[in-house]
Design an enzyme around this catalytic site. Structure first.
Site, mmCIF file in Angstrom:
data_model
loop_
_atom_site.group_PDB
_atom_site.id
_atom_site.type_symbol
_atom_site.label_atom_id
_atom_site.label_comp_id
_atom_site.label_asym_id
_atom_site.label_seq_id
_atom_site.Cartn_x
_atom_site.Cartn_y
_atom_site.Cartn_z
ATOM 1 C CE LYS A 12 -4.447 1.154 0.235
ATOM 2 N NZ LYS A 12 -5.629 0.399 -0.193
ATOM 3 N N GLY A 14 -19.552 7.961 3.221
ATOM 4 C CA GLY A 14 -18.460 8.104 2.262
ATOM 5 C C GLY A 14 -19.039 7.946 0.872
ATOM 6 C CE1 TYR A 15 -23.980 8.439 -2.577
ATOM 7 C CE2 TYR A 15 -23.226 10.073 -4.157
ATOM 8 C CZ TYR A 15 -24.129 9.103 -3.782
ATOM 9 O OH TYR A 15 -25.184 8.779 -4.603
ATOM 10 C CG ASN A 50 -14.407 3.933 -7.005
ATOM 11 O OD1 ASN A 50 -14.825 2.850 -6.582
ATOM 12 N ND2 ASN A 50 -13.987 4.066 -8.245
ATOM 13 C CB ALA A 51 -16.142 2.280 -2.244
#
Ligand code: NAD
Length: 415
Positions: A105, A217-218, A220-221
């Site tokens: 990562k 959380g808006y 990509n996912a």
């Protein structure tokens, strides 16, 4: 908020699985440390002519099963411990999804929204240059994570290839289609989560019923989950991003919310909903809570206020070990990150294979292969959970660590 150091969270999660694994302690000791962590300094020339010194990291956790694999995050709070934890979670995740990868990562401590496009390109190229000697199709393969995207991957890849002097598209995944990306990579994390959630809902007797969901959380996912999950009967009643949340008990319209977020930069002031704080969003009563932002958001302080039957962790590390215990006590099923969000790295693997062979697949093929792989992983983990009477996270760690350690045992401890 009692936020835990993410690497300590990983260590605790390992300890919670160890009693259910019959393995030598020496392998656990090795798994508890990343193999190597590169710390880099990127001098970034800003538009006003001054130089900002930016810190970044790339962590290699374990490569017993294959080359290191994992995204790169841009965020002002990125730390070495966070990057190490995210790389360790990637080792577990890749083994969970049976991918031929270890865990890696990267992270850069920067607020990308404060940069111009030219500054963002210089920063991205600076980071790719600094880590280039650590990368390669059979060494370490990065991908997008929080606040990075296909454009950033393009700058990374272009820099890497110019430094090396050859074309090597499979060194980076999450690329645009024009540079050898895969169909189906854009929504892969949310889509993989949908397949896993579908199986989980079947097991707990909720599949086929009309269900409500909250998305924290808006990006990509999270936003892709909103667009997709009506396919399995979910109505999203609340959503939030870094600026706040919005709530409508009748459901938030996906197209309108996306349009609004594009124009205003946030979901918080959406006219089709009532404004809520981030904390309030997590406490709304709904069937499924989907954390899709950052680590540690469901913790000792607020876990008892969670009002959902299922938590689907599209984010990495959203639930602390203390919160896991509280949610279990309350009868909430937590579908752990290492399984729930493994669709992203799985389609990254498909992209890596397609790039190496030059044989590009249809979107339908990508979806079918993803569904097959994650459905299989879900049921393997569910079986261990049931047989051992443990939480899904523990079962996933048992399965993944067992697989990694089996490979380590064949390799032996050397040098
Ligand atoms: P992203 O940058 O596209 O979106 C992140 C979103 O989180 C943004 O909408 C942001 O406003 C929001 N956010 C930030 N702080 C918040 C807060 N305090 N409260 C509510 N919302 C907040 O990132 P992403 O790629 O969607 O990643 C989200 C999570 O999913 C991360 O944990 C990431 O590691 C994980 N993940 C992503 C992928 C992938 O393929 N993109 C794969 C696996 C896991």
């Amino acid at each position: 908020m009692s936020k835990m150091n993410p690497y300590e969270m990983f260590l605790k999660q390992v300890d919670e699985a160890v009693p259910y694994l019959n393995v030598e302690q020496e392998f656990i000791d090795v798994l508890k440390e990343p193999k190597e962590v590169l710390e880099v300094t990127i001098p970034l020339r800003l538009e006003d002519g001054t130089v900002k010194v930016v810190k970044g990291w790339r962590s290699h956790h374990n490569n017993a099963l294959g080359p290191y694999k994992g995204g790169v995050r841009y965020h002002p709070n990125v730390s070495k411990d966070e990057v190490m934890a995210l790389s360790a979670w990637m080792s577990i995740k890749c083994a969970t999804a049976m991918l031929p990868y270890g865990g890696g990562k990267g992270g850069v401590r920067i607020a990308p929204r404060e940069l111009s496009k030219a500054e963002l390109e210089r920063l991205s190229r600076g980071y790719a240059l600094a880590i280039a000697r650590f990368m390669g199709t059979d060494i370490d393969i990065p991908a997008p994570d929080v606040y990075t995207n296909p454009q950033v991957m393009s700058w990374f890849l272009d820099t890497y290839e110019k430094v090396k002097g050859w074309n090597e598209p499979s060194c980076y995944t999450g690329k645009p289609l024009e540079l050898g990306g895969s169909l189906g990579r854009g929504d892969a994390t949310a889509r993989g989560g949908m397949y896993v959630l579908r199986e989980a809902l079947k097991e707990v007797g909720l599949y086929g019923k009309p269900l409500t969901a909250i998305i924290q959380g808006y990006g990509n996912a999270g936003s892709n989950a909103h667009g997709l999950y009506s396919e399995i009967g979910l109505t999203v009643v609340a959503a939030s991003d870094s600026k706040g949340g919005t709530y409508n008990p009748k459901g938030l319209n996906y197209e309108e919310l996306m349009k609004h977020k594009k124009v205003s930069g946030t979901v918080a002031d959406f006219p089709g909903g009532e404004r809520l704080t981030n904390e309030e969003v997590l406490e709304i009563r709904a069937d499924v809570l989907i954390p899709a932002a950052l680590e540690g958001v469901i913790n000792e302080a607020n876990a008892a206020k969670v009002n959902a039957k299922v938590v689907l962790e599209l984010a990495n590390g959203p639930t602390t070990p203390e919160a896991d215990a509280i949610l279990e006590e309350a009868g909430t099923l937590v579908v752990p990150d290492v399984l729930a969000n493994s669709g992203g790295v799985t389609v990254s693997c498909f992209e890596w294979i397609q790039g190496r062979t030059g044989d590009f697949w249809t979107e339908k093929t990508v979806h079918e292969k993803l569904d097959e792989r994650l459905t299989h992983a879900f049921h393997e983990i569910w079986k261990i959970k049931k047989q051992q009477g443990i939480r899904m996270r523990q079962a996933a760690y048992v399965r993944a660590m067992g697989r990694i350690i089996a490979a380590m045992r064949f390799r032996g401890i050397w040098p």
